[in-house]
Write a protein that holds these residues in place. Structure first.
Motif, PDB file in Angstrom:
ATOM      1  N   MET A   1       0.851  -1.199   0.000  1.00 56.82           N
ATOM      2  CA  MET A   1       0.000   0.000   0.000  1.00 56.82           C
ATOM      3  C   MET A   1       0.885   1.247   0.000  1.00 56.82           C
ATOM      4  O   MET A   1       1.812   1.358   0.799  1.00 56.82           O
ATOM      5  N   ARG A   2       0.588   2.181  -0.894  1.00 52.90           N
ATOM      6  CA  ARG A   2       1.397   3.385  -0.999  1.00 52.90           C
ATOM      7  C   ARG A   2       1.102   4.330   0.159  1.00 52.90           C
ATOM      8  O   ARG A   2      -0.055   4.588   0.480  1.00 52.90           O
ATOM      9  N   ILE A   3       2.165   4.851   0.774  1.00 52.76           N
ATOM     10  CA  ILE A   3       2.000   5.775   1.881  1.00 52.76           C
ATOM     11  C   ILE A   3       1.756   7.186   1.348  1.00 52.76           C
ATOM     12  O   ILE A   3       2.339   7.600   0.344  1.00 52.76           O
ATOM     13  N   SER A   4       0.876   7.932   1.999  1.00 54.10           N
ATOM     14  CA  SER A   4       0.513   9.273   1.550  1.00 54.10           C
ATOM     15  C   SER A   4       1.649  10.262   1.809  1.00 54.10           C
ATOM     16  O   SER A   4       2.373  10.151   2.802  1.00 54.10           O
ATOM     17  N   ARG A   5       1.805  11.235   0.894  1.00 54.56           N
ATOM     18  CA  ARG A   5       2.766  12.327   1.048  1.00 54.56           C
ATOM     19  C   ARG A   5       2.002  13.639   1.102  1.00 54.56           C
ATOM     20  O   ARG A   5       1.075  13.857   0.321  1.00 54.56           O
ATOM     21  N   VAL A   6       2.399  14.522   2.030  1.00 56.55           N
ATOM     22  CA  VAL A   6       1.685  15.780   2.230  1.00 56.55           C
ATOM     23  C   VAL A   6       2.697  16.911   2.347  1.00 56.55           C
ATOM     24  O   VAL A   6       3.688  16.804   3.077  1.00 56.55           O
ATOM     25  N   TYR A   7       2.418  18.008   1.626  1.00 60.92           N
ATOM     26  CA  TYR A   7       3.246  19.211   1.710  1.00 60.92           C
ATOM     27  C   TYR A   7       2.780  20.079   2.864  1.00 60.92           C
ATOM     28  O   TYR A   7       1.584  20.324   3.043  1.00 60.92           O
ATOM     29  N   LEU A   8       3.737  20.557   3.673  1.00 57.54           N
ATOM     30  CA  LEU A   8       3.452  21.489   4.762  1.00 57.54           C
ATOM     31  C   LEU A   8       4.327  22.722   4.605  1.00 57.54           C
ATOM     32  O   LEU A   8       5.549  22.605   4.487  1.00 57.54           O
ATOM     33  N   ASP A   9       3.723  23.875   4.613  1.00 56.40           N
ATOM     34  CA  ASP A   9       4.466  25.134   4.537  1.00 56.40           C
ATOM     35  C   ASP A   9       4.886  25.510   5.958  1.00 56.40           C
ATOM     36  O   ASP A   9       4.283  26.363   6.606  1.00 56.40           O
ATOM     37  N   LEU A  40       2.465   8.486   7.459  1.00 56.32           N
ATOM     38  CA  LEU A  40       2.483   9.268   6.230  1.00 56.32           C
ATOM     39  C   LEU A  40       3.863   9.893   6.084  1.00 56.32           C
ATOM     40  O   LEU A  40       4.712   9.743   6.972  1.00 56.32           O
ATOM     41  N   ILE A  41       4.088  10.583   4.983  1.00 57.05           N
ATOM     42  CA  ILE A  41       5.330  11.317   4.746  1.00 57.05           C
ATOM     43  C   ILE A  41       4.982  12.786   4.553  1.00 57.05           C
ATOM     44  O   ILE A  41       4.015  13.118   3.853  1.00 57.05           O
ATOM     45  N   HIS A  51       9.278  10.901   7.747  1.00 54.44           N
ATOM     46  CA  HIS A  51       8.259   9.952   8.175  1.00 54.44           C
ATOM     47  C   HIS A  51       7.503  10.568   9.343  1.00 54.44           C
ATOM     48  O   HIS A  51       8.090  11.248  10.190  1.00 54.44           O
ATOM     49  N   ALA A  52       6.207  10.331   9.370  1.00 57.15           N
ATOM     50  CA  ALA A  52       5.382  10.927  10.416  1.00 57.15           C
ATOM     51  C   ALA A  52       4.252   9.981  10.782  1.00 57.15           C
ATOM     52  O   ALA A  52       3.887   9.081  10.015  1.00 57.15           O
ATOM     53  N   THR A  53       3.694  10.206  11.976  1.00 57.85           N
ATOM     54  CA  THR A  53       2.556   9.439  12.456  1.00 57.85           C
ATOM     55  C   THR A  53       1.474  10.401  12.936  1.00 57.85           C
ATOM     56  O   THR A  53       1.777  11.392  13.613  1.00 57.85           O
ATOM     57  N   LEU A  54       0.230  10.129  12.574  1.00 60.51           N
ATOM     58  CA  LEU A  54      -0.885  10.919  13.088  1.00 60.51           C
ATOM     59  C   LEU A  54      -1.128  10.511  14.537  1.00 60.51           C
ATOM     60  O   LEU A  54      -1.455   9.354  14.815  1.00 60.51           O
ATOM     61  N   ILE A  55      -0.931  11.436  15.460  1.00 59.87           N
ATOM     62  CA  ILE A  55      -1.022  11.092  16.889  1.00 59.87           C
ATOM     63  C   ILE A  55      -2.267  11.657  17.560  1.00 59.87           C
ATOM     64  O   ILE A  55      -2.599  11.251  18.680  1.00 59.87           O
TER      65      ILE A  55
END
Length: 248
Positions: A1-9, A40-41, A51-55
């Motif tokens: 399963m592909r992990i999601s990537r998200v841009y953060l400013d 997610l990334i 790498h990150a985790t929704l906490i």
């Protein structure tokens, strides 16, 4: 399963906790349906993925825990600058999206004689929309570098702001094809693309006076959004990171 990537400013460092903007939180929780504890990334456009985790997630906020970061090395060695004439919104969006996927380094939106009328009251809103298009394309294609997106400006100012080894302008009546320049060794290329209807003769003359070489792609006239994608593709093939395709 592909992990999601998200841009953060935002400024990102390993092991920090990050509170997500409301729009990003809504996207993760209600579009991607990410759950607490899932991974997610995230990236901020400076060549690093984390790498990150929704906490934490509730109606008011969402929090991420960042882990280790790593430098992403999928940028092309060729610096490409797209000088794109303002076109109809759907065509402009397509051009920016595909240019980003094709590794463009910088995008310079310009106003030309055949561009749609400019609504100055919507400049900031339009610029923000374009930035979201570029960021979303980076999320999808795996780039951790966010291309520079200039403010919309007159054509002459845009052309003067660009300094590259080779500068090209598409012209269906040009004598040279883009591939005629394949023996030139370059590290940076600028490409000027007109709006619907192309560039006016005065604008072509201005570009050539600024050392832009007139080139054509083939025997058919392409739409503005097709022309930008096709030209950037050829540039990556000739001088960029699509070199292995030459062996096919």
């Amino acid at each position: 399963m592909r992990i999601s990537r998200v841009y953060l400013d935002a400024v990102l460092t390993a092991h920090q906790e990050v509170r997500l903007p409301l729009e990003t939180a809504h996207y993760l929780l209600h579009v991607l349906r990410l759950k607490v504890g899932e991974s997610l990334i995230v990236f901020n456009g400076l060549n690093w993925d984390y790498h990150a985790t929704l906490i934490h997630a509730d109606k008011k906020m969402a929090m991420l825990q960042l882990h280790e970061g790593y430098f992403v090395t999928n940028e092309s060695p060729l610096e490409t600058v797209l000088v794109q004439a303002l076109a109809r919104p759907e065509h402009m969006d397509y051009s920016l999206q595909k240019a980003t996927e094709l590794g463009v380094t910088r995008i310079v939106p310009v106003i030309t004689a055949r561009s749609p009328p400019v609504d100055n009251a919507r400049r900031d809103k339009r610029q923000g929309h374009w930035l979201r298009i570029v960021a979303s394309a980076c999320e999808q294609c795996g780039r951790a570098y966010l291309p520079r997106l200039d403010e919309l400006q007159p054509l002459d100012a845009g052309l003067r702001s660009v300094q590259t080894d080779l500068s090209l302008v598409l012209d269906p009546s040009a004598e040279n094809y883009l591939t005629d320049f394949n023996e030139i060794k370059v590290k940076s290329v600028a490409v000027l693309i007109g709006a619907e209807g192309g560039l006016a003769s005065e604008e072509l003359a201005m570009a050539t006076q600024m050392n832009y070489k007139k080139v054509r792609l083939g025997t058919r006239i392409l739409r503005t959004e097709t022309a930008s994608s096709a030209t950037l593709t050829l540039c990556q093939w000739l001088w960029g990171d699509w070199q292995p395709l030459k062996r096919i």
